[in-house]
Scaffold this motif. Sequence first.
Motif, PDB file in Angstrom:
ATOM      1  N   ALA A  10       0.822  -1.217   0.000  1.00 47.30           N
ATOM      2  CA  ALA A  10       0.000   0.000   0.000  1.00 47.30           C
ATOM      3  C   ALA A  10       0.854   1.265   0.000  1.00 47.30           C
ATOM      4  O   ALA A  10       0.324   2.366  -0.111  1.00 47.30           O
ATOM      5  CB  ALA A  10      -0.938   0.007   1.207  1.00 47.30           C
ATOM      6  N   CYS A  11       2.161   1.125   0.104  1.00 47.95           N
ATOM      7  CA  CYS A  11       3.085   2.258   0.215  1.00 47.95           C
ATOM      8  C   CYS A  11       3.795   2.488  -1.119  1.00 47.95           C
ATOM      9  O   CYS A  11       4.472   1.595  -1.632  1.00 47.95           O
ATOM     10  CB  CYS A  11       4.097   1.970   1.319  1.00 47.95           C
ATOM     11  SG  CYS A  11       5.464   3.137   1.415  1.00 47.95           S
ATOM     12  N   GLY A  12       3.652   3.699  -1.673  1.00 49.04           N
ATOM     13  CA  GLY A  12       4.296   4.026  -2.935  1.00 49.04           C
ATOM     14  C   GLY A  12       5.811   3.925  -2.871  1.00 49.04           C
ATOM     15  O   GLY A  12       6.450   3.449  -3.820  1.00 49.04           O
ATOM     16  N   THR A  13       6.417   4.361  -1.779  1.00 45.67           N
ATOM     17  CA  THR A  13       7.865   4.266  -1.635  1.00 45.67           C
ATOM     18  C   THR A  13       8.297   2.808  -1.670  1.00 45.67           C
ATOM     19  O   THR A  13       9.278   2.449  -2.328  1.00 45.67           O
ATOM     20  CB  THR A  13       8.332   4.933  -0.320  1.00 45.67           C
ATOM     21  OG1 THR A  13       7.960   6.307  -0.353  1.00 45.67           O
ATOM     22  CG2 THR A  13       9.839   4.823  -0.137  1.00 45.67           C
ATOM     23  N   SER A  14       7.550   1.960  -0.998  1.00 43.70           N
ATOM     24  CA  SER A  14       7.858   0.536  -0.976  1.00 43.70           C
ATOM     25  C   SER A  14       7.689  -0.078  -2.369  1.00 43.70           C
ATOM     26  O   SER A  14       8.529  -0.859  -2.824  1.00 43.70           O
ATOM     27  CB  SER A  14       6.966  -0.164   0.054  1.00 43.70           C
ATOM     28  OG  SER A  14       7.479  -1.417   0.408  1.00 43.70           O
ATOM     29  N   ARG A  15       6.628   0.296  -3.065  1.00 46.30           N
ATOM     30  CA  ARG A  15       6.405  -0.224  -4.429  1.00 46.30           C
ATOM     31  C   ARG A  15       7.520   0.223  -5.372  1.00 46.30           C
ATOM     32  O   ARG A  15       8.023  -0.573  -6.178  1.00 46.30           O
ATOM     33  CB  ARG A  15       5.048   0.228  -4.973  1.00 46.30           C
ATOM     34  CG  ARG A  15       3.862  -0.440  -4.302  1.00 46.30           C
ATOM     35  CD  ARG A  15       2.562  -0.161  -5.042  1.00 46.30           C
ATOM     36  NE  ARG A  15       2.272   1.250  -5.228  1.00 46.30           N
ATOM     37  CZ  ARG A  15       1.585   2.004  -4.380  1.00 46.30           C
ATOM     38  NH1 ARG A  15       1.112   1.492  -3.258  1.00 46.30           N
ATOM     39  NH2 ARG A  15       1.360   3.282  -4.655  1.00 46.30           N
ATOM     40  N   LYS A 125       9.687   6.733 -11.277  1.00 46.93           N
ATOM     41  CA  LYS A 125       8.842   6.442 -10.124  1.00 46.93           C
ATOM     42  C   LYS A 125       7.373   6.658 -10.460  1.00 46.93           C
ATOM     43  O   LYS A 125       7.048   7.275 -11.463  1.00 46.93           O
ATOM     44  CB  LYS A 125       9.261   7.328  -8.943  1.00 46.93           C
ATOM     45  CG  LYS A 125      10.650   6.986  -8.417  1.00 46.93           C
ATOM     46  CD  LYS A 125      11.237   7.996  -7.462  1.00 46.93           C
ATOM     47  CE  LYS A 125      10.494   8.217  -6.208  1.00 46.93           C
ATOM     48  NZ  LYS A 125      11.252   9.017  -5.218  1.00 46.93           N
ATOM     49  N   GLU A 126       6.510   6.148  -9.600  1.00 47.33           N
ATOM     50  CA  GLU A 126       5.068   6.258  -9.801  1.00 47.33           C
ATOM     51  C   GLU A 126       4.616   7.701 -10.012  1.00 47.33           C
ATOM     52  O   GLU A 126       3.670   7.957 -10.743  1.00 47.33           O
ATOM     53  CB  GLU A 126       4.313   5.661  -8.605  1.00 47.33           C
ATOM     54  CG  GLU A 126       4.411   4.166  -8.515  1.00 47.33           C
ATOM     55  CD  GLU A 126       3.676   3.597  -7.308  1.00 47.33           C
ATOM     56  OE1 GLU A 126       3.041   4.359  -6.549  1.00 47.33           O
ATOM     57  OE2 GLU A 126       3.726   2.370  -7.123  1.00 47.33           O
ATOM     58  N   ASP A 127       5.301   8.639  -9.365  1.00 44.95           N
ATOM     59  CA  ASP A 127       4.902  10.049  -9.482  1.00 44.95           C
ATOM     60  C   ASP A 127       5.545  10.748 -10.685  1.00 44.95           C
ATOM     61  O   ASP A 127       5.382  11.944 -10.878  1.00 44.95           O
ATOM     62  CB  ASP A 127       5.231  10.809  -8.197  1.00 44.95           C
ATOM     63  CG  ASP A 127       6.727  10.910  -7.911  1.00 44.95           C
ATOM     64  OD1 ASP A 127       7.564  10.409  -8.715  1.00 44.95           O
ATOM     65  OD2 ASP A 127       7.083  11.489  -6.862  1.00 44.95           O
ATOM     66  N   GLY A 128       6.297   9.980 -11.499  1.00 43.16           N
ATOM     67  CA  GLY A 128       6.922  10.521 -12.694  1.00 43.16           C
ATOM     68  C   GLY A 128       8.354  10.985 -12.500  1.00 43.16           C
ATOM     69  O   GLY A 128       9.036  11.307 -13.476  1.00 43.16           O
ATOM     70  N   GLU A 129       8.828  11.042 -11.262  1.00 40.57           N
ATOM     71  CA  GLU A 129      10.214  11.448 -11.008  1.00 40.57           C
ATOM     72  C   GLU A 129      11.163  10.412 -11.588  1.00 40.57           C
ATOM     73  O   GLU A 129      10.963   9.202 -11.452  1.00 40.57           O
ATOM     74  CB  GLU A 129      10.446  11.587  -9.501  1.00 40.57           C
ATOM     75  CG  GLU A 129      11.857  12.016  -9.148  1.00 40.57           C
ATOM     76  CD  GLU A 129      12.106  12.085  -7.652  1.00 40.57           C
ATOM     77  OE1 GLU A 129      13.274  12.202  -7.270  1.00 40.57           O
ATOM     78  OE2 GLU A 129      11.137  12.007  -6.857  1.00 40.57           O
ATOM     79  N   VAL A 130      12.216  10.889 -12.251  1.00 38.97           N
ATOM     80  CA  VAL A 130      13.198  10.004 -12.857  1.00 38.97           C
ATOM     81  C   VAL A 130      14.367   9.800 -11.905  1.00 38.97           C
ATOM     82  O   VAL A 130      14.917  10.763 -11.380  1.00 38.97           O
ATOM     83  CB  VAL A 130      13.697  10.578 -14.207  1.00 38.97           C
ATOM     84  CG1 VAL A 130      14.780   9.697 -14.801  1.00 38.97           C
ATOM     85  CG2 VAL A 130      12.532  10.740 -15.176  1.00 38.97           C
ATOM     86  N   VAL A 131      14.732   8.530 -11.706  1.00 36.70           N
ATOM     87  CA  VAL A 131      15.866   8.162 -10.863  1.00 36.70           C
ATOM     88  C   VAL A 131      16.929   7.589 -11.784  1.00 36.70           C
ATOM     89  O   VAL A 131      16.650   6.678 -12.559  1.00 36.70           O
ATOM     90  CB  VAL A 131      15.452   7.102  -9.808  1.00 36.70           C
ATOM     91  CG1 VAL A 131      16.660   6.631  -9.018  1.00 36.70           C
ATOM     92  CG2 VAL A 131      14.375   7.654  -8.891  1.00 36.70           C
ATOM     93  N   LYS A 132      18.126   8.138 -11.699  1.00 39.58           N
ATOM     94  CA  LYS A 132      19.240   7.628 -12.510  1.00 39.58           C
ATOM     95  C   LYS A 132      20.130   6.808 -11.614  1.00 39.58           C
ATOM     96  O   LYS A 132      20.532   7.240 -10.539  1.00 39.58           O
ATOM     97  CB  LYS A 132      20.011   8.773 -13.137  1.00 39.58           C
ATOM     98  CG  LYS A 132      19.124   9.636 -14.031  1.00 39.58           C
ATOM     99  CD  LYS A 132      19.865  10.204 -15.170  1.00 39.58           C
ATOM    100  CE  LYS A 132      18.944  11.122 -15.942  1.00 39.58           C
ATOM    101  NZ  LYS A 132      18.594  10.653 -17.231  1.00 39.58           N
TER     102      LYS A 132
END
Length: 136
Positions: A10-15, A125-132
């Motif tokens: 249920a946690c976006g950070t965890s997903r 990420k789910e919110d659209g933020e890009v992680v390199k």
Amino acid sequence: MSARIYHNPACGTSRNTLAMLEQAGASPEVIEYLKTPPTRDELVDLIARMGITPRDLLRQKGTPYDELGLGEDRWSDDELVDFMMAHPILINRPIVVTDLGVALCRPSEKVLDLLPEGAIGEYVKEDGEVVKGGAA
């Protein structure tokens, strides 16, 4: 690469963290810690391996933190672990274990420290933020 994640779906950070592990090629052991909490010994070991205190692992948002008075300094580390055992929702998440270490992955990008360099080229990420993930 072996990996384990103490996960709350249920946690976006965890997903996001789980998805980054999978994108890196890991097939992590997924422990939904609210259904299957770690034992007390496992929790104490995870805290020690992360190099943090039990208070550092306490989750406040969406938990009985305030009702239990956990913001007060009167609780010992052992007592705080007891609260987390009685109320697993107090355990902050996700906790990830790989061959490179153990970390509370908040924000989810912290999982990169537990992966081989360059294991993830880029992750959205789910919110659209890009992680390199960096170059190998």
